[in-house]
Motif scaffolding. Sequence first.
Motif, PDB file in Angstrom:
ATOM      1  N   GLY A   1       7.411   2.969  -6.089  1.00  0.00           N
ATOM      2  CA  GLY A   1       6.599   2.324  -7.111  1.00  0.00           C
ATOM      3  C   GLY A   1       7.230   2.506  -8.477  1.00  0.00           C
TER       4      GLY A   1
ATOM      5  N   PHE B   1      -5.261 -12.614  -3.008  1.00  0.00           N
ATOM      6  CA  PHE B   1      -5.643 -11.328  -3.587  1.00  0.00           C
ATOM      7  C   PHE B   1      -6.159 -11.546  -4.994  1.00  0.00           C
ATOM      8  CE2 PHE B   1      -4.701  -7.096  -5.478  1.00  0.00           C
ATOM      9  CZ  PHE B   1      -5.416  -6.334  -4.578  1.00  0.00           C
ATOM     10  N   SER B   2      -7.229 -10.835  -5.339  1.00  0.00           N
ATOM     11  CA  SER B   2      -7.735 -10.935  -6.703  1.00  0.00           C
ATOM     12  C   SER B   2      -8.069  -9.567  -7.250  1.00  0.00           C
ATOM     13  CB  SER B   2      -8.959 -11.839  -6.742  1.00  0.00           C
ATOM     14  OG  SER B   2      -9.887 -11.426  -5.768  1.00  0.00           O
ATOM     15  N   ARG B   3      -7.938  -9.444  -8.539  1.00  0.00           N
ATOM     16  CA  ARG B   3      -8.326  -8.224  -9.256  1.00  0.00           C
ATOM     17  C   ARG B   3      -9.599  -8.550 -10.018  1.00  0.00           C
ATOM     18  NH1 ARG B   3      -7.079  -3.688  -7.894  1.00  0.00           N
ATOM     19  NH2 ARG B   3      -4.929  -3.259  -7.391  1.00  0.00           N
TER      20      ARG B   3
ATOM     21  N   ARG C   1       2.240  -3.713  -3.365  1.00  0.00           N
ATOM     22  CA  ARG C   1       1.281  -2.736  -2.841  1.00  0.00           C
ATOM     23  C   ARG C   1       0.581  -3.259  -1.589  1.00  0.00           C
ATOM     24  NH1 ARG C   1      -0.568   1.358  -6.518  1.00  0.00           N
ATOM     25  NH2 ARG C   1      -2.701   1.120  -5.797  1.00  0.00           N
TER      26      ARG C   1
ATOM     27  N   ARG D   1     -15.507  -4.258  -4.910  1.00  0.00           N
ATOM     28  CA  ARG D   1     -15.150  -3.880  -3.537  1.00  0.00           C
ATOM     29  C   ARG D   1     -14.980  -2.366  -3.422  1.00  0.00           C
ATOM     30  NH1 ARG D   1      -9.995  -7.201  -2.490  1.00  0.00           N
ATOM     31  NH2 ARG D   1      -9.854  -6.501  -4.640  1.00  0.00           N
TER      32      ARG D   1
ATOM     33  N   TYR E   1       8.642   2.949   0.123  1.00  0.00           N
ATOM     34  CA  TYR E   1       8.126   2.261  -1.062  1.00  0.00           C
ATOM     35  C   TYR E   1       8.445   3.099  -2.292  1.00  0.00           C
ATOM     36  CZ  TYR E   1       4.693   0.707  -4.537  1.00  0.00           C
ATOM     37  OH  TYR E   1       4.077   0.273  -5.696  1.00  0.00           O
TER      38      TYR E   1
ATOM     39  N   CYS F   1       3.217  -2.875   1.317  1.00  0.00           N
ATOM     40  CA  CYS F   1       3.460  -1.535   1.859  1.00  0.00           C
ATOM     41  C   CYS F   1       2.173  -0.950   2.454  1.00  0.00           C
ATOM     42  CB  CYS F   1       4.076  -0.624   0.821  1.00  0.00           C
ATOM     43  SG  CYS F   1       3.020  -0.259  -0.534  1.00  0.00           S
ATOM     44  N   GLY F   2       1.039  -1.602   2.207  1.00  0.00           N
ATOM     45  CA  GLY F   2      -0.179  -1.164   2.888  1.00  0.00           C
ATOM     46  C   GLY F   2      -1.094  -0.271   2.064  1.00  0.00           C
ATOM     47  N   ILE F   3      -0.823  -0.147   0.747  1.00  0.00           N
ATOM     48  CA  ILE F   3      -1.741   0.637  -0.084  1.00  0.00           C
ATOM     49  C   ILE F   3      -3.034  -0.148  -0.281  1.00  0.00           C
ATOM     50  CG2 ILE F   3      -2.126   1.644  -2.367  1.00  0.00           C
ATOM     51  CD1 ILE F   3       0.821   2.233  -2.535  1.00  0.00           C
ATOM     52  N   SER F   4      -2.889  -1.447  -0.600  1.00  0.00           N
ATOM     53  CA  SER F   4      -4.091  -2.275  -0.755  1.00  0.00           C
ATOM     54  C   SER F   4      -4.223  -3.215   0.440  1.00  0.00           C
ATOM     55  CB  SER F   4      -4.005  -3.143  -2.018  1.00  0.00           C
ATOM     56  OG  SER F   4      -3.324  -2.503  -3.041  1.00  0.00           O
ATOM     57  N   THR F   5      -5.433  -3.739   0.612  1.00  0.00           N
ATOM     58  CA  THR F   5      -5.636  -4.743   1.665  1.00  0.00           C
ATOM     59  C   THR F   5      -5.864  -6.093   1.013  1.00  0.00           C
ATOM     60  OG1 THR F   5      -7.642  -3.442   1.856  1.00  0.00           O
ATOM     61  CG2 THR F   5      -6.524  -4.036   3.904  1.00  0.00           C
TER      62      THR F   5
ATOM     63  N   LEU G   1       5.904   4.103 -10.750  1.00  0.00           N
ATOM     64  CA  LEU G   1       5.752   5.542 -10.958  1.00  0.00           C
ATOM     65  C   LEU G   1       6.584   6.189  -9.863  1.00  0.00           C
ATOM     66  CD1 LEU G   1       1.869   5.521 -11.179  1.00  0.00           C
ATOM     67  CD2 LEU G   1       3.385   5.906 -13.098  1.00  0.00           C
TER      68      LEU G   1
ATOM     69  N   GLU H   1       0.570   7.729  -4.080  1.00  0.00           N
ATOM     70  CA  GLU H   1       1.016   6.534  -3.345  1.00  0.00           C
ATOM     71  C   GLU H   1       1.921   6.944  -2.184  1.00  0.00           C
ATOM     72  OE1 GLU H   1       2.984   4.159  -6.250  1.00  0.00           O
ATOM     73  OE2 GLU H   1       1.138   3.180  -6.935  1.00  0.00           O
TER      74      GLU H   1
ATOM     75  N   ASP I   1      -7.384  -9.810   0.270  1.00  0.00           N
ATOM     76  CA  ASP I   1      -8.712 -10.416   0.430  1.00  0.00           C
ATOM     77  C   ASP I   1      -8.686 -11.398   1.583  1.00  0.00           C
ATOM     78  OD1 ASP I   1      -9.354  -9.039  -1.796  1.00  0.00           O
ATOM     79  OD2 ASP I   1      -9.153 -10.726  -3.166  1.00  0.00           O
TER      80      ASP I   1
ATOM     81  N   ASP J   1       1.236  10.459 -11.491  1.00  0.00           N
ATOM     82  CA  ASP J   1       2.691  10.365 -11.399  1.00  0.00           C
ATOM     83  C   ASP J   1       3.166   9.608 -10.157  1.00  0.00           C
ATOM     84  OD1 ASP J   1       2.634  12.089  -9.260  1.00  0.00           O
ATOM     85  OD2 ASP J   1       3.181  13.852 -10.424  1.00  0.00           O
TER      86      ASP J   1
ATOM     87  N   GLY K   1      -6.739   1.480  -3.137  1.00  0.00           N
ATOM     88  CA  GLY K   1      -6.528   0.122  -2.635  1.00  0.00           C
ATOM     89  C   GLY K   1      -6.884  -0.974  -3.624  1.00  0.00           C
TER      90      GLY K   1
ATOM     91  N   ASN L   1     -12.526 -10.481 -11.026  1.00  0.00           N
ATOM     92  CA  ASN L   1     -12.833 -11.890 -10.793  1.00  0.00           C
ATOM     93  C   ASN L   1     -11.610 -12.775 -10.959  1.00  0.00           C
ATOM     94  OD1 ASN L   1     -15.464 -12.249  -9.958  1.00  0.00           O
ATOM     95  ND2 ASN L   1     -16.260 -11.819 -12.003  1.00  0.00           N
TER      96      ASN L   1
END
Lengths: 248, 219, 204
Positions: free
Chosen positions: C80, C9-11, C45, A153, C78, C48-52, C82, B79, C54, B75, B219, C13
């Motif tokens: 994290g 959600f998948s990483r 994630r 993706r 958020y 908080c909207g970093i990833s979308t 880190l 984000e 699936d 770091d 993302g 496969n």
Amino acid sequence: MAINWFKYASPATFYFLAGRMIPFFTVVAVLLLLVGLYISFFVAPTDFQQSEAYRIIFIHVPAAWMSMFLYLIMAFWAGIGLAFNTRLSSMVASAIAPTGAMFTFLALWTGAWWGKPMWGAWWVWDARLTSELILLFLYIGFMSLQAAIDDPRRADKAGAIIALVGVVNIPIIYFSVQWWNTLHQGASVSLVQSPKMATAMLTGMLIMALAAWMYSIAMILIRTRSIILERESRTAWVSELKEGVTRS
Amino acid sequence: MILWIIKRDLLLAMRRRADVLTTLFFFIIVVSLFPLGVGPEMNTLRIMAPGIVWVAALLASMLALGRMFSGDYTDGTLEQMLLSPVSLSALVMGKAIAHWLITGVPLVLIAPVLGIQYDLPAESLMVLTLSLLMGTPVLSLIGAIGAALTLGLRGGGVLVSLLVLPLYVPVLIFGAGAVEASAAGLGFEAHFSLLGAFLLVSVVCSPWATAASLRISMG
Amino acid sequence: MLTANNLGFSRGNHKLFENLSFSINEGELLLVSGSNGSGKTSLLRLLCGISTPDEGEILWNGAEIRDLGEDYYRVMTYLGHLGGIKDDLTAIENLRISCALAGNEIDEGQAKEALGRIGLVGREMLPAKVLSQGQRRRVALARLLVTHTKVWILDEPLTALDVTAVDMIRQLLEHNLSKGGLVVMTTHQEMEISAVTSQHLVLS
């Protein structure tokens, strides 16, 4: 009668549809190529200025056209994939890149072949050839970026951005190179600047261009099918397909 | 807010001066190597000077691209930037300005000295410096897109060069072209207006494309 | 109200989760736990909207968070795993910059006060690289003392903290919840937090 286009946008449906279309496009491509080559080498008259060497344009010009068209089409599908999150269009974009790069390379190669007898050098920094070279770099950048990203993706979307940035830049690059070229060399003999092109020449070139289109479509369909299989390897319909193959 | 980002990046650069100097010395060394390769013939060198300085500037600016987002990426600051109520494009603009101040401006300042190595006349020196002044921000802006797309990838450093160097071509042509035109006694105003146009286009488009790329890469 | 509908959600496969639905009201706490690699961080994630995602959607007061964009970020913090802490900057600089990024500019005095409250008295002017792991974590957490946001999404906030710091964080969370805030956090440690309602989500 309303056609449900979204049906064809599903990778599974496309896979089978493409499978039926590939033989048709392949056969047409081969036929057109044979006719085109016959006209190019036996029917088209000898050019009085450039003698027989000019005949390379029957390959060079269609290849150059295709290289540019395919980049635009690739960027278009990649952009659609980015905007509407349609997986199939991104897959088609990835499938176009190698064919586009191949035609770019072919255009450069045939340009060099033509250049040797005409200019006395394999390579001259002619505006068209230089733009074509940079176009090859853009294709390579697109493919390398997608190859470096594991997550399909992210690869699709990142590729789309770089393809679109490339599309915005291509005209700028083209005119920059044009300007640079006139500034440094003055006008050089151009490959396609025949003062009067005989009808047979034009016909030959158009048929060859059509053959290149058909070939590209067939190749893109084949490649899209393999990408679909790779990406969808865990879905039910691909598993069924695999079972069918082992059973028969 | 842009000011915060610029201030922070400059502060970080001040605390890690060695990184800034590396880029600058890279530029100086590349430019100084060419005469060793092509011979000390002054007439040849004078003709080649604008091209050499510009290509070296392209490479130096590109080398520093890796640092543009990678620190913030590892770091976790990136984000926070993605989740800032301030638009990401504005933050990216700040990052690009900081990158230019840290890598572009030193190149602009040292360029006349390097031009002297190549025996460029005073007017050419001035045009060279001005062309770099207008062209290097474009390099930082376009480069930001490449840096954002290759974030966290294996071999990202080499990959970014494949992506951005072809896009640098117009800047190279008109940047070096301006110097050549002025040396040939032709006007260089057209070159400068085109460089200015490139700058405008990249100021408008690049932060947006970079922000989109960052969201894709994270993302 | 933060709502998740049929999240998938998948990483690569590997499917991390699917058909995940929950909703958190004001004053509620959601604890997310699960083994390593079960998708805790991925879920945060997404929230908080970093990833979308699936599949599915994430709504803040009925609107998709992706569409809200900056309006959502204004009410959300958020943290994290880190912390966004720069080695070369001092604790004060780190705190002020991360607050500024979150749209909440604070002056040096406020930053110093917050760092003091979280137990870093006398360490404010030290570069982060000389701080211990736990002290760096405190610098990151000091943001929670000065922020005005409602939704807190915290990824393993208690890692590397000692007992007094854990207690301090607990009070902070309780304070935010009592004001009608929402907290989503992952943790391996047990912590007694008095919230109006607390939900526990276990990812497998």
